[in-house]
Design an enzyme around this catalytic site. Structure first.
Site, PDB file in Angstrom:
ATOM      1  N   SER A  36      -5.968  -2.888   7.221  1.00  0.00           N
ATOM      2  CA  SER A  36      -4.806  -3.114   6.348  1.00  0.00           C
ATOM      3  C   SER A  36      -5.152  -3.344   4.879  1.00  0.00           C
ATOM      4  O   SER A  36      -4.251  -3.365   4.046  1.00  0.00           O
ATOM      5  CB  SER A  36      -3.999  -4.301   6.852  1.00  0.00           C
ATOM      6  OG  SER A  36      -3.350  -3.945   8.052  1.00  0.00           O
ATOM      7  N   LYS A  81      -3.857  -0.862   2.520  1.00  0.00           N
ATOM      8  CA  LYS A  81      -2.457  -0.885   2.084  1.00  0.00           C
ATOM      9  C   LYS A  81      -2.344  -1.210   0.593  1.00  0.00           C
ATOM     10  O   LYS A  81      -1.349  -0.864  -0.047  1.00  0.00           O
ATOM     11  CB  LYS A  81      -1.657  -1.866   2.957  1.00  0.00           C
ATOM     12  CG  LYS A  81      -1.553  -1.372   4.407  1.00  0.00           C
ATOM     13  CD  LYS A  81      -1.010  -2.400   5.380  1.00  0.00           C
ATOM     14  CE  LYS A  81      -1.048  -1.823   6.819  1.00  0.00           C
ATOM     15  NZ  LYS A  81      -0.717  -2.786   7.849  1.00  0.00           N
ATOM     16  N   TYR A 113      -1.256   7.479   8.261  1.00  0.00           N
ATOM     17  CA  TYR A 113      -1.394   6.012   8.249  1.00  0.00           C
ATOM     18  C   TYR A 113      -2.650   5.557   9.000  1.00  0.00           C
ATOM     19  O   TYR A 113      -3.435   4.738   8.507  1.00  0.00           O
ATOM     20  CB  TYR A 113      -0.129   5.381   8.851  1.00  0.00           C
ATOM     21  CG  TYR A 113      -0.260   3.905   9.123  1.00  0.00           C
ATOM     22  CD1 TYR A 113      -0.177   2.975   8.093  1.00  0.00           C
ATOM     23  CD2 TYR A 113      -0.489   3.434  10.422  1.00  0.00           C
ATOM     24  CE1 TYR A 113      -0.322   1.611   8.345  1.00  0.00           C
ATOM     25  CE2 TYR A 113      -0.631   2.074  10.674  1.00  0.00           C
ATOM     26  CZ  TYR A 113      -0.553   1.176   9.639  1.00  0.00           C
ATOM     27  OH  TYR A 113      -0.700  -0.164   9.891  1.00  0.00           O
ATOM     28  N   TYR A 128       0.383 -11.689   5.835  1.00  0.00           N
ATOM     29  CA  TYR A 128       1.485 -11.743   6.814  1.00  0.00           C
ATOM     30  C   TYR A 128       2.029 -13.169   6.926  1.00  0.00           C
ATOM     31  O   TYR A 128       2.224 -13.834   5.915  1.00  0.00           O
ATOM     32  CB  TYR A 128       1.026 -11.184   8.172  1.00  0.00           C
ATOM     33  CG  TYR A 128       0.182  -9.963   7.987  1.00  0.00           C
ATOM     34  CD1 TYR A 128       0.775  -8.791   7.515  1.00  0.00           C
ATOM     35  CD2 TYR A 128      -1.188  -9.968   8.182  1.00  0.00           C
ATOM     36  CE1 TYR A 128       0.013  -7.663   7.280  1.00  0.00           C
ATOM     37  CE2 TYR A 128      -1.958  -8.838   7.951  1.00  0.00           C
ATOM     38  CZ  TYR A 128      -1.346  -7.700   7.502  1.00  0.00           C
ATOM     39  OH  TYR A 128      -2.094  -6.594   7.266  1.00  0.00           O
ATOM     40  N   VAL A 170      -7.454  -6.195   9.911  1.00  0.00           N
ATOM     41  CA  VAL A 170      -7.761  -6.630  11.266  1.00  0.00           C
ATOM     42  C   VAL A 170      -9.232  -6.330  11.647  1.00  0.00           C
ATOM     43  O   VAL A 170      -9.740  -6.806  12.653  1.00  0.00           O
ATOM     44  CB  VAL A 170      -6.700  -6.011  12.219  1.00  0.00           C
ATOM     45  CG1 VAL A 170      -7.058  -4.585  12.605  1.00  0.00           C
ATOM     46  CG2 VAL A 170      -6.445  -6.850  13.425  1.00  0.00           C
TER      47      VAL A 170
END
Ligand code: DON
Length: 315
Positions: A64, A67, A191, A248, A266
């Site tokens: 991630s 991103k 993705y 998050y 992750v």
């Protein structure tokens, strides 16, 4: 004056000896099989001085953290229009949660939860082939890091594809609301490949320098002028979204303990930015209950304690 090299070495030694390392992500072999004893750290200062410790040169799956680079590219492609399709509020939910999408009409809370990143992938895909969009992403991060040996781990991407039912659900759900323009399979193909980028802490910290330096990627040598990647305002805003959403439902805790914009993956990596001071990457594969690197967070907490770095006290 803090001896940064000594501090980074000290923290790495402490982390190498830490007994409670968290648990690596278990859902695919490429993440599950990584030795939880690994630890790397890279700190790059404004003048380019680079402090490395532990496994700082070992490539890992950035997941991630990608991103951040995807958001940067998407803002470059469509500008602030992006915010009509994805919000910029913390979700307070897990990275792969679907619950808010129903009441919020398929508009994800922010670009760092999976749903938001899938919308960003759709924007970047535009009318390109997934292969071309992956090529653009690779060129972008290679250019930012100034290194060519950054690759997409195809085995990780393929395994993500096989196990990615939650992401498929998110994508189909958003498609039903009209918030994905391309076919779900193509968006997710892009993705998953973007998440499967493999980079070392050193490469990540190099790639993050524009967020430290008001949007300018420093030149390779002291005399060389930097290249503007984003405007100073956009750099501040990306940092703001990292601070509020980058971990998050653990974002508040990260801001409390570390006080810097950060983005976790992750795979156990975290990219953190001390504006106008340093671009920092840490990696330890074991995760805490929220899916963020356990020792990566602790290492950053110790770094800011020893340096005094904080966006809440620029010093
Ligand atoms: O899509 C996923 O769920 C993973 N490829 C990435 C999730 C992730 O890195 C969340 N981070 N802590």
């Amino acid at each position: 004056m803090v001896d940064l090299s000594a501090v980074v070495a000290e923290i790495a030694a402490e982390m190498q000896a830490a007994p409670d390392r968290g648990v690596p992500a278990q859902y695919i072999p490429g993440l599950r099989d990584v030795d939880p004893a690994r630890f790397g750290m890279a700190v790059i200062e404004m003048d380019g001085t680079c402090h490395l410790a532990g496994d700082a040169d070992e490539a890992f799956s950035i997941q991630s953290i990608s991103k951040v680079f995807a958001l940067t590219l998407a803002l470059g492609a469509v500008g602030d229009q992006l915010w009509t399709r994805v919000g910029r509020e913390p979700s307070g939910t897990a990275f792969n949660s679907i619950v808010q999408l129903e009441t919020e009409h398929g508009i994800p809370r922010n670009p760092f939860i999976n749903a938001g990143a899938i919308v960003v992938s759709d924007v970047l895909l535009g009318r390109h082939e997934p292969r071309e969009a992956i090529g653009e992403m690779l060129r972008f991060v290679r250019g930012l890091a100034g290194e060519e040996d950054i690759i997409v781990d195809r085995a990780v991407a393929a395994a993500e594809m096989e196990t990615g039912h939650r992401n498929m659900a998110l994508a189909h759900y958003m498609h039903a609301f009209g918030n994905l323009k391309n076919p779900v399979e193509r968006v997710l193909g892009f993705y998953f490949h973007q998440c499967a980028l493999a980079m070392s802490c050193r490469q990540l910290a190099l790639a993050g320098r524009y967020l430290m330096a008001r949007g300018v990627q420093p030149g390779a040598t002291a005399g060389e002028r930097g290249r503007s990647v984003v405007s100073p305002q956009r750099a501040r805003r990306i940092n703001a979204v990292m601070m509020t959403c980058g971990h998050y439902d653990g974002s508040g805790e990260f801001a409390f303990r570390v006080g810097l914009p950060g983005k976790s993956g992750v795979g156990g990596g975290i990219l953190a930015i001390a504006p106008c001071k340093a671009s920092i990457a840490v990696w330890s594969p074991g995760l805490n209950a929220r899916g963020n690197s356990q020792l990566g967070t602790l290492a950053l907490e110790r770094l800011v304690q020893r340096t005094g770095w904080s966006v809440f006290d620029p010093g």
